[in-house]
Structures are given as structure tokens and as C-alpha cells.
Design an enzyme around this catalytic site. Structure first.
Site, PDB file in Angstrom:
ATOM      1  N   ASP A  30      36.556  41.659  48.528  1.00  0.00           N
ATOM      2  CA  ASP A  30      38.010  41.605  48.978  1.00  0.00           C
ATOM      3  C   ASP A  30      37.988  39.754  49.096  1.00  0.00           C
ATOM      4  O   ASP A  30      37.414  39.414  50.318  1.00  0.00           O
ATOM      5  CB  ASP A  30      38.882  42.422  49.348  1.00  0.00           C
ATOM      6  N   GLU A  31      38.718  38.798  49.111  1.00  0.00           N
ATOM      7  CA  GLU A  31      39.307  37.724  49.504  1.00  0.00           C
ATOM      8  C   GLU A  31      38.062  36.960  49.400  1.00  0.00           C
ATOM      9  O   GLU A  31      37.881  35.937  50.573  1.00  0.00           O
ATOM     10  CB  GLU A  31      40.060  37.790  50.924  1.00  0.00           C
ATOM     11  N   GLN A  33      38.137  34.395  48.346  1.00  0.00           N
ATOM     12  CA  GLN A  33      38.330  32.863  48.331  1.00  0.00           C
ATOM     13  C   GLN A  33      37.639  32.386  49.265  1.00  0.00           C
ATOM     14  O   GLN A  33      36.880  30.776  49.335  1.00  0.00           O
ATOM     15  CB  GLN A  33      39.432  32.145  47.904  1.00  0.00           C
TER      16      GLN A  33
END
Ligand SMILES: [Zn+2]
Length: 149
Positions: A30-31, A33
Site C-alpha cells: 500500500d502507498e 507512491q
């Protein structure tokens, strides 16, 4: 199904984590980025060398409307990518494609890539004297800085 999460710090070696966690059938990230370029490349190596499926989730663009470094590398490497089925909407009803940073009530286009803000409501907590929050907008209203009423 549940499993404890592992915090991904910039110095975490994901390939080593995968081999140390063997046997492994898939990884959910997750995340992404915020992952480093090397960590994104580790994920591709995990898929290719270890035959493990990797499911990665994250935002496409930052508050300036530019790809995050991690997102850019993931898009370059991923076998598939698709927008989440639940589409976010701008206040005008159009598809929300930009995550605007709103400081003291106005959309800003410059600053640090990462700044903690409040995404829950419009009455954000002041952070170092500024009120910082994020709001999903369509491209047009991101560009014009129009937050509606
Ligand atoms: Zn709009």
C-alpha cells in the site's frame, strides 16, 4: 484473512524481506507512491525471480498533479495497472483525478511532496500555523483552484 503489516521505510530491502519470509504466495503493498525506485525494482524482481504475485496500491499524482517517483517506476514496471473501481468525484460531479493540497483554504502547487494533512473534513487541524488538508478535484478545478462552495 489478516496479517500484520510491515512498515516500508526507504532503506527496507524488499527482495530480502521476501526471501526471509519464504514461503510466500503474494505480497500486498500500500502507498507505493512513497516507495523508492529501488524498492519498485525489488518488487519486479520478486515477481520474476521468485514467481510471487505483487499487488500494489497507491496514488498516481501528488498535489502538483505530477507522478510520484514510486508511482512512475511502478507504471514503468507493472505487468498491469488499473484505476480502482470506486471512482472518486470532484465536487462538480466530474471524475476526480487530482489530489489537491489545500493550505489555509486555497489550492497550492508548490512545496514538499509529502505533507501530512487532514482528509476527513474541511475544518483541518492547523499544522505549524497553517491549515492543511487534501481534496479530490477534477483536472479543471484543480487547475483553476476552484474548491466549490
Ligand atoms: Zn470539478
Amino acid at each position: 484473512m489478516a496479517a500484520p503489516a510491515i512498515e516500508v521505510t526507504p532503506d527496507l530491502d524488499l527482495y530480502r524481506l521476501a526471501t526471509d519470509s519464504w514461503p510466500l504466495h503474494y505480497i500486498v503493498c500500500d502507498e507505493v507512491q512513497f516507495y523508492t525506485k529501488a524498492q519498485c525494482e525489488d518488487l519486479a524482481r520478486i515477481v520474476d525471480d521468485l514467481d510471487v504475485d505483487v499487488f500494489a496500491f497507491g496514488l498516481l499524482t501528488d498535489f502538483r498533479g505530477e507522478l510520484f517517483d514510486g508511482t512512475k517506476r511502478m507504471l514503468e514496471l507493472a505487468d498491469e495497472h488499473s484505476p480502482l473501481q470506486v471512482e472518486a468525484r470532484c465536487w462538480c460531479g466530474a471524475r476526480a483525478t487530482h489530489n489537491a493540497r489545500v493550505v489555509n483554504g486555497g489550492v497550492v502547487y508548490e512545496g514538499d511532496t509529502v505533507m501530512v494533512g487532514d482528509t476527513r473534513d474541511s475544518d483541518a487541524q492547523p499544522l505549524f500555523g497553517d491549515s492543511v488538508r487534501y481534496e479530490l478535484l477534477c483536472r479543471n478545478h484543480f487547475r483553476t483552484g476552484d474548491l466549490g462552495t
